[in-house]
Design a protein around this motif. Structure first.
Motif, PDB file in Angstrom:
ATOM      1  N   PRO A  19      83.295  52.543  17.320  1.00  0.00           N
ATOM      2  CA  PRO A  19      83.635  52.069  18.606  1.00  0.00           C
ATOM      3  C   PRO A  19      83.503  50.303  18.479  1.00  0.00           C
ATOM      4  CG  PRO A  19      82.177  53.663  18.800  1.00  0.00           C
ATOM      5  CD  PRO A  19      82.320  53.403  17.263  1.00  0.00           C
ATOM      6  N   ALA A  20      82.725  49.830  17.618  1.00  0.00           N
ATOM      7  CA  ALA A  20      82.658  48.270  17.540  1.00  0.00           C
ATOM      8  C   ALA A  20      83.910  47.558  16.903  1.00  0.00           C
ATOM      9  CB  ALA A  20      81.364  48.077  16.444  1.00  0.00           C
ATOM     10  N   GLU A  21      84.869  48.466  16.119  1.00  0.00           N
ATOM     11  CA  GLU A  21      86.000  47.775  15.724  1.00  0.00           C
ATOM     12  C   GLU A  21      87.047  48.385  16.127  1.00  0.00           C
ATOM     13  OE1 GLU A  21      85.814  47.367  11.182  1.00  0.00           O
ATOM     14  OE2 GLU A  21      84.354  48.986  11.540  1.00  0.00           O
ATOM     15  N   SER A  22      87.044  48.781  17.451  1.00  0.00           N
ATOM     16  CA  SER A  22      88.189  49.319  18.184  1.00  0.00           C
ATOM     17  C   SER A  22      88.186  48.759  20.018  1.00  0.00           C
ATOM     18  CB  SER A  22      88.051  50.993  18.487  1.00  0.00           C
ATOM     19  OG  SER A  22      86.980  51.341  19.312  1.00  0.00           O
ATOM     20  N   ALA A  23      89.414  48.773  20.237  1.00  0.00           N
ATOM     21  CA  ALA A  23      89.618  48.317  21.654  1.00  0.00           C
ATOM     22  C   ALA A  23      90.561  49.160  22.308  1.00  0.00           C
ATOM     23  CB  ALA A  23      90.000  46.708  21.663  1.00  0.00           C
ATOM     24  N   ALA A  24      89.997  49.026  23.885  1.00  0.00           N
ATOM     25  CA  ALA A  24      91.200  49.830  24.627  1.00  0.00           C
ATOM     26  C   ALA A  24      91.166  49.393  26.000  1.00  0.00           C
ATOM     27  CB  ALA A  24      90.598  51.350  24.593  1.00  0.00           C
ATOM     28  N   VAL A  25      92.437  49.324  26.435  1.00  0.00           N
ATOM     29  CA  VAL A  25      92.694  49.025  27.839  1.00  0.00           C
ATOM     30  C   VAL A  25      93.608  49.867  28.593  1.00  0.00           C
ATOM     31  CG1 VAL A  25      93.442  47.213  29.456  1.00  0.00           C
ATOM     32  CG2 VAL A  25      92.134  46.563  27.477  1.00  0.00           C
ATOM     33  N   ALA A  26      93.360  50.243  29.774  1.00  0.00           N
ATOM     34  CA  ALA A  26      94.185  51.118  30.679  1.00  0.00           C
ATOM     35  C   ALA A  26      94.260  50.498  32.038  1.00  0.00           C
ATOM     36  CB  ALA A  26      93.782  52.474  30.822  1.00  0.00           C
ATOM     37  N   ILE A  27      95.691  50.444  32.570  1.00  0.00           N
ATOM     38  CA  ILE A  27      95.853  49.938  33.795  1.00  0.00           C
ATOM     39  C   ILE A  27      96.614  50.454  34.604  1.00  0.00           C
ATOM     40  CG2 ILE A  27      97.875  48.510  32.856  1.00  0.00           C
ATOM     41  CD1 ILE A  27      96.553  45.939  34.806  1.00  0.00           C
ATOM     42  N   ASP A  28      96.336  50.773  36.093  1.00  0.00           N
ATOM     43  CA  ASP A  28      97.176  51.121  36.990  1.00  0.00           C
ATOM     44  C   ASP A  28      98.481  50.326  37.339  1.00  0.00           C
ATOM     45  OD1 ASP A  28      98.337  52.243  39.312  1.00  0.00           O
ATOM     46  OD2 ASP A  28      96.546  53.160  39.785  1.00  0.00           O
ATOM     47  N   LEU A  29      99.721  50.853  37.001  1.00  0.00           N
ATOM     48  CA  LEU A  29     100.737  50.047  37.366  1.00  0.00           C
ATOM     49  C   LEU A  29     101.145  49.945  38.608  1.00  0.00           C
ATOM     50  CD1 LEU A  29     102.969  51.552  34.526  1.00  0.00           C
ATOM     51  CD2 LEU A  29     102.319  49.278  34.408  1.00  0.00           C
ATOM     52  N   ARG A  30     100.470  50.650  39.677  1.00  0.00           N
ATOM     53  CA  ARG A  30     100.834  50.477  40.838  1.00  0.00           C
ATOM     54  C   ARG A  30     100.122  49.889  41.764  1.00  0.00           C
ATOM     55  NH1 ARG A  30     100.833  57.132  42.576  1.00  0.00           N
ATOM     56  NH2 ARG A  30     102.650  57.762  41.198  1.00  0.00           N
ATOM     57  N   SER A  31      98.785  49.585  41.187  1.00  0.00           N
ATOM     58  CA  SER A  31      97.721  48.683  42.073  1.00  0.00           C
ATOM     59  C   SER A  31      97.698  47.312  40.846  1.00  0.00           C
ATOM     60  CB  SER A  31      96.474  49.224  42.125  1.00  0.00           C
ATOM     61  OG  SER A  31      95.811  49.461  40.780  1.00  0.00           O
ATOM     62  N   GLY A  32      98.139  47.362  39.702  1.00  0.00           N
ATOM     63  CA  GLY A  32      97.570  46.430  38.732  1.00  0.00           C
ATOM     64  C   GLY A  32      96.301  46.230  38.715  1.00  0.00           C
ATOM     65  N   GLN A  33      95.372  47.142  38.781  1.00  0.00           N
ATOM     66  CA  GLN A  33      94.174  47.085  38.692  1.00  0.00           C
ATOM     67  C   GLN A  33      93.633  47.702  37.310  1.00  0.00           C
ATOM     68  OE1 GLN A  33      91.701  45.110  40.502  1.00  0.00           O
ATOM     69  NE2 GLN A  33      93.693  44.659  41.454  1.00  0.00           N
ATOM     70  N   PRO A  34      92.694  47.220  36.446  1.00  0.00           N
ATOM     71  CA  PRO A  34      92.502  48.001  35.091  1.00  0.00           C
ATOM     72  C   PRO A  34      91.470  49.134  35.688  1.00  0.00           C
ATOM     73  CG  PRO A  34      91.222  45.939  35.548  1.00  0.00           C
ATOM     74  CD  PRO A  34      92.118  45.864  36.634  1.00  0.00           C
ATOM     75  N   LEU A  35      91.573  50.233  34.827  1.00  0.00           N
ATOM     76  CA  LEU A  35      90.927  51.324  34.923  1.00  0.00           C
ATOM     77  C   LEU A  35      89.968  51.507  33.850  1.00  0.00           C
ATOM     78  CD1 LEU A  35      94.087  53.724  35.441  1.00  0.00           C
ATOM     79  CD2 LEU A  35      92.370  53.135  37.247  1.00  0.00           C
ATOM     80  N   PHE A  36      90.175  50.970  32.838  1.00  0.00           N
ATOM     81  CA  PHE A  36      89.415  51.037  31.532  1.00  0.00           C
ATOM     82  C   PHE A  36      89.500  49.880  30.688  1.00  0.00           C
ATOM     83  CE2 PHE A  36      88.041  52.478  27.429  1.00  0.00           C
ATOM     84  CZ  PHE A  36      86.720  52.967  27.713  1.00  0.00           C
ATOM     85  N   GLU A  37      88.350  49.396  30.189  1.00  0.00           N
ATOM     86  CA  GLU A  37      88.378  48.287  29.194  1.00  0.00           C
ATOM     87  C   GLU A  37      87.248  48.282  28.330  1.00  0.00           C
ATOM     88  OE1 GLU A  37      88.139  44.268  31.090  1.00  0.00           O
ATOM     89  OE2 GLU A  37      90.176  44.415  31.849  1.00  0.00           O
ATOM     90  N   ARG A  38      87.588  48.299  26.982  1.00  0.00           N
ATOM     91  CA  ARG A  38      86.370  48.349  25.991  1.00  0.00           C
ATOM     92  C   ARG A  38      86.900  47.203  24.804  1.00  0.00           C
ATOM     93  NH1 ARG A  38      84.601  53.744  23.028  1.00  0.00           N
ATOM     94  NH2 ARG A  38      83.613  53.928  24.953  1.00  0.00           N
ATOM     95  N   ASN A  39      86.067  46.212  24.684  1.00  0.00           N
ATOM     96  CA  ASN A  39      86.280  45.352  23.663  1.00  0.00           C
ATOM     97  C   ASN A  39      87.860  44.523  24.061  1.00  0.00           C
ATOM     98  OD1 ASN A  39      83.983  45.487  22.439  1.00  0.00           O
ATOM     99  ND2 ASN A  39      84.895  46.921  21.021  1.00  0.00           N
TER     100      ASN A  39
END
Length: 417
Positions: free
Chosen positions: A59-79
């Motif tokens: 986990p310390a050496e990884s990153a992830a982001v997910a975003i809702d294309l309809r709203s433009g709002q982030p759903l998940f962020e890590r590093n």
């Protein structure tokens, strides 16, 4: 009597096992139905976090982001802002910049030039086969050039067949590559490469000379006799005798990204430098890409681009930058379709052909993969609903764990589309 008793007991046992299996199956189905609403009730961010929790993943050496294309709002962020080695997700930067600066209909050209003249069926002077960076040029393209010369009535060339690769610089690799990457991960870089550098059943170290040699062979096949093959630059006063063009850029990028073609990515980067920058060099191409990213509003803190393929040990990207790039492409009607179609499709083709082969991800997830011994990545779209990026590093990275986490993450998103 004993045999009969044994048969009857066996039949009874079979019935019991059958009834137990039926009851057990019904219990599993009932439990699954009962738990399904609970799974759906679990917040999506929680499910995404659980998806990444794979033993062996760091986990310390990884990153992830997910975003809702309809709203433009982030759903998940890590590093999200961690600066990490991206592997072949680097190709997404080249893909975006190529479409933004050259257009999806752009085509590479390859020409035959000369400053000589024709007398009857003889051409007096050297002919120059000049490459303009087409990474998809094949012997078929050279055969078409030879056919054009034949149609012009040329049956003899009183001069040499010269391969001209001067559209790009002479560097055969990109900055930051391991020595083992040369030839193994990419043929030598050049503005004039035919058949991906393969000549005479081997990979040539001098692609321009190999191209000239192959062209001479194809001229002979058309009944045109020519002098020896060599390398050099066409004279300033040279004019075109024949020309062929590649498929549209959108198709070239599709082949590049779906197969994760390192050579095509490096050629594309130099092409950007040659067409829109200060020359056919990696550095000039990088400058064009960074300009396009900045213009699109992609956050560049933590981003360092050294090559186009992602092989360079100096490459760094952030998950936030990747998702911002995906959103920028999605929101641009002139880029969206070509960019989206360039990506491998889960369970169907390219580097995702054998991953996420079942619903709900199959055919729904379109994403660029990336794999080296130090990085594993997956970034793209889930239907028309989400954009996501995952980068995982390690020395070495555990590829199986990284892929499982990536696939689980994308599948979790797909389950809500």
């Amino acid at each position: 009597m004993r045999p009969i008793f044994r048969v009857r007991r066996t039949q009874g046992n079979r019935r019991a096992r059958h009834n137990y299996g039926v009851r057990r199956g019904l219990i599993v189905i009932v439990c699954a139905l009962a738990l399904a609403p609970l799974a759906r009730a679990t917040p999506l961010p929680t499910r995404l976090a659980q998806a990444l929790a794979v033993p062996g993943s760091r986990p310390a050496e990884s990153a992830a982001v997910a975003i809702d294309l309809r709203s433009g709002q982030p759903l998940f962020e890590r590093n999200a802002d961690a600066s990490l080695a991206p592997a072949s997700n680097e190709k997404l930067l080249v893909t975006y910049a190529a479409l933004a600066s050259l257009g999806s209909g752009y085509r590479f050209r390859t020409e035959v030039l000369s400053a000589g003249h024709q007398d009857g069926t003889t051409w007096y002077g050297n002919v120059y086969l000049k490459g303009f960076g087409d990474p998809t040029l094949t012997s078929h393209g050279l055969a078409r050039l030879a056919a054009q010369l034949k149609t012009a009535g040329i049956e003899r060339i009183d001069g040499r067949v010269v391969g001209d690769e001067s559209w790009f610089d002479a560097r055969r690799t990109a900055p930051g590559w391991k020595s083992s990457f040369f030839l193994f991960e990419s043929p030598p870089l050049s503005a004039l490469v035919v058949d991906h550098g393969v000549y005479g059943n081997h990979l040539s170290l001098d692609p321009a000379l190999a191209a000239a040699g192959r062209f001479k062979q194809l001229l002979r096949a058309r009944g045109i006799v020519a002098g020896r093959a060599s390398v050099g630059s066409a004279p300033a006063g040279g004019y075109p005798l024949a020309q062929v063009k590649s498929a549209a850029l959108s198709q070239v990028l599709r082949e590049m990204d779906r197969d994760s073609d390192n050579f095509a990515a490096e050629s594309m980067l130099k092409q950007l430098g040659a067409e829109k920058g200060t020359g056919g060099t990696t550095a000039a191409g990088v400058a064009v890409v960074m300009h396009e990213l900045a213009a699109a509003g992609v956050p560049l803190t933590g981003v360092h681009m050294a090559d186009g393929s992602g092989l360079s040990l100096a490459d760094r990207l952030t998950a936030r930058a990747l998702v911002s790039l995906l959103v920028a492409a999605w929101n641009n009607p002139e880029l969206r379709t070509a960019f989206w179609r360039a990506l491998p499709v889960a369970g169907e083709n390219g580097t995702l052909g054998d991953r996420m082969e079942r619903a709900p991800a199959r055919g729904v997830v379109r994403a660029k993969t990336g794999t080296t011994n130090r990085a594993s990545s997956l970034s793209g779209y889930v239907g028309t609903r989400y954009a996501f990026a995952i980068i995982q590093n390690g020395f070495p990275v555990l590829a199986w764990a990284a892929r499982e986490a990536q696939d689980r993450f994308a599948t979790a998103l797909a389950s809500t589309v």
